[in-house]
Design a protein around this motif. Sequence first.
Motif, mmCIF file in Angstrom:
data_model
loop_
_atom_site.group_PDB
_atom_site.id
_atom_site.type_symbol
_atom_site.label_atom_id
_atom_site.label_comp_id
_atom_site.label_asym_id
_atom_site.label_seq_id
_atom_site.Cartn_x
_atom_site.Cartn_y
_atom_site.Cartn_z
ATOM 1 N N HIS A 111 3.698 -8.726 11.660
ATOM 2 C CA HIS A 111 2.654 -7.871 11.108
ATOM 3 C C HIS A 111 1.307 -8.533 11.409
ATOM 4 O O HIS A 111 1.030 -9.628 10.913
ATOM 5 C CB HIS A 111 2.828 -7.714 9.601
ATOM 6 N N ILE A 113 -2.685 -8.552 11.019
ATOM 7 C CA ILE A 113 -3.702 -8.044 10.107
ATOM 8 C C ILE A 113 -5.076 -8.517 10.575
ATOM 9 O O ILE A 113 -5.208 -9.582 11.170
ATOM 10 C CB ILE A 113 -3.446 -8.498 8.666
ATOM 11 N N ASP A 121 -5.863 -6.143 -0.392
ATOM 12 C CA ASP A 121 -4.981 -5.554 0.616
ATOM 13 C C ASP A 121 -3.980 -6.583 1.133
ATOM 14 O O ASP A 121 -2.832 -6.246 1.440
ATOM 15 C CB ASP A 121 -5.807 -4.988 1.772
ATOM 16 N N LEU A 125 0.117 -6.272 0.787
ATOM 17 C CA LEU A 125 1.058 -6.396 1.899
ATOM 18 C C LEU A 125 2.153 -7.396 1.553
ATOM 19 O O LEU A 125 3.327 -7.176 1.859
ATOM 20 C CB LEU A 125 0.324 -6.829 3.172
ATOM 21 N N HIS A 128 4.604 -5.712 -0.484
ATOM 22 C CA HIS A 128 5.364 -4.746 0.321
ATOM 23 C C HIS A 128 6.456 -5.434 1.137
ATOM 24 O O HIS A 128 7.531 -4.862 1.348
ATOM 25 C CB HIS A 128 4.402 -4.001 1.249
ATOM 26 N N VAL A 197 -1.688 -13.010 1.985
ATOM 27 C CA VAL A 197 -0.472 -12.196 2.017
ATOM 28 C C VAL A 197 0.666 -12.972 1.353
ATOM 29 O O VAL A 197 1.413 -12.437 0.534
ATOM 30 C CB VAL A 197 -0.088 -11.809 3.458
#
Length: 227
Positions: A111, A113, A121, A125, A128, A197
């Motif tokens: 991922h 970013i 945010d 993530l 998630h 994250v």
Amino acid sequence: MISRLVVVPNPPLLVPELVSGAVRDTEPVRSACLAAARDLAAHSPDWVAVGVDPSGPRVVEGATGTFRGFGVDVRVSLSDQSSRVEDDLPLPALIAAWLREHAGARSVRVHLIPPDLPTADCVALGEHLAGSAALLVLGDGSHRHGELAVGRPDDRAEPFDDDVRKALATADADALRALDPALAAELGATGRAAWQVAAGVPGPWQCARSTFLAPFGVGYHVAVWEA
């Protein structure tokens, strides 16, 4: 749920072919990263990774890329089954693929970013991604340490990376969330978004081991967290 989380830097110098004249000088960083990656591979053959790149947000998986843009055509794959070639894979994806191959993992889905992703945010993530088994977090600290700094040295680099070091060594997610994105950007600490994250992945966590090195004016953090 993620039960193993590994933090590593993602400089090209990890790849010996790219630093043929400085393999010995770069070995401590390389060894620390490979040891952490092998720990992750022993825990799970399939990884999810988070890296920082201006091309994000996007997900890269199942591809083969090359370090040719960094001087040598060293090819790496994100999966044992990779067949699609992408000549412009970003550096975090290339390093994730290189670590996967050398650690003996089966696959890694990356991922990407953007470096200016807001803290909220980043944390979202992390929440998630919590359903994955193993997470690889890629990002460098400040590049403004001492005389070897990229650009100009900055006295704030040492305390900034010391705060990151302490947060990783104590698995302190709150301290990672508290990192200032604006300060990180000024110091060239591109790993800030990726670390935040990690701070969003549900715990509790404990740090199995961690280290910090800054041999070339750049802060390199390596840590292994376990649930």
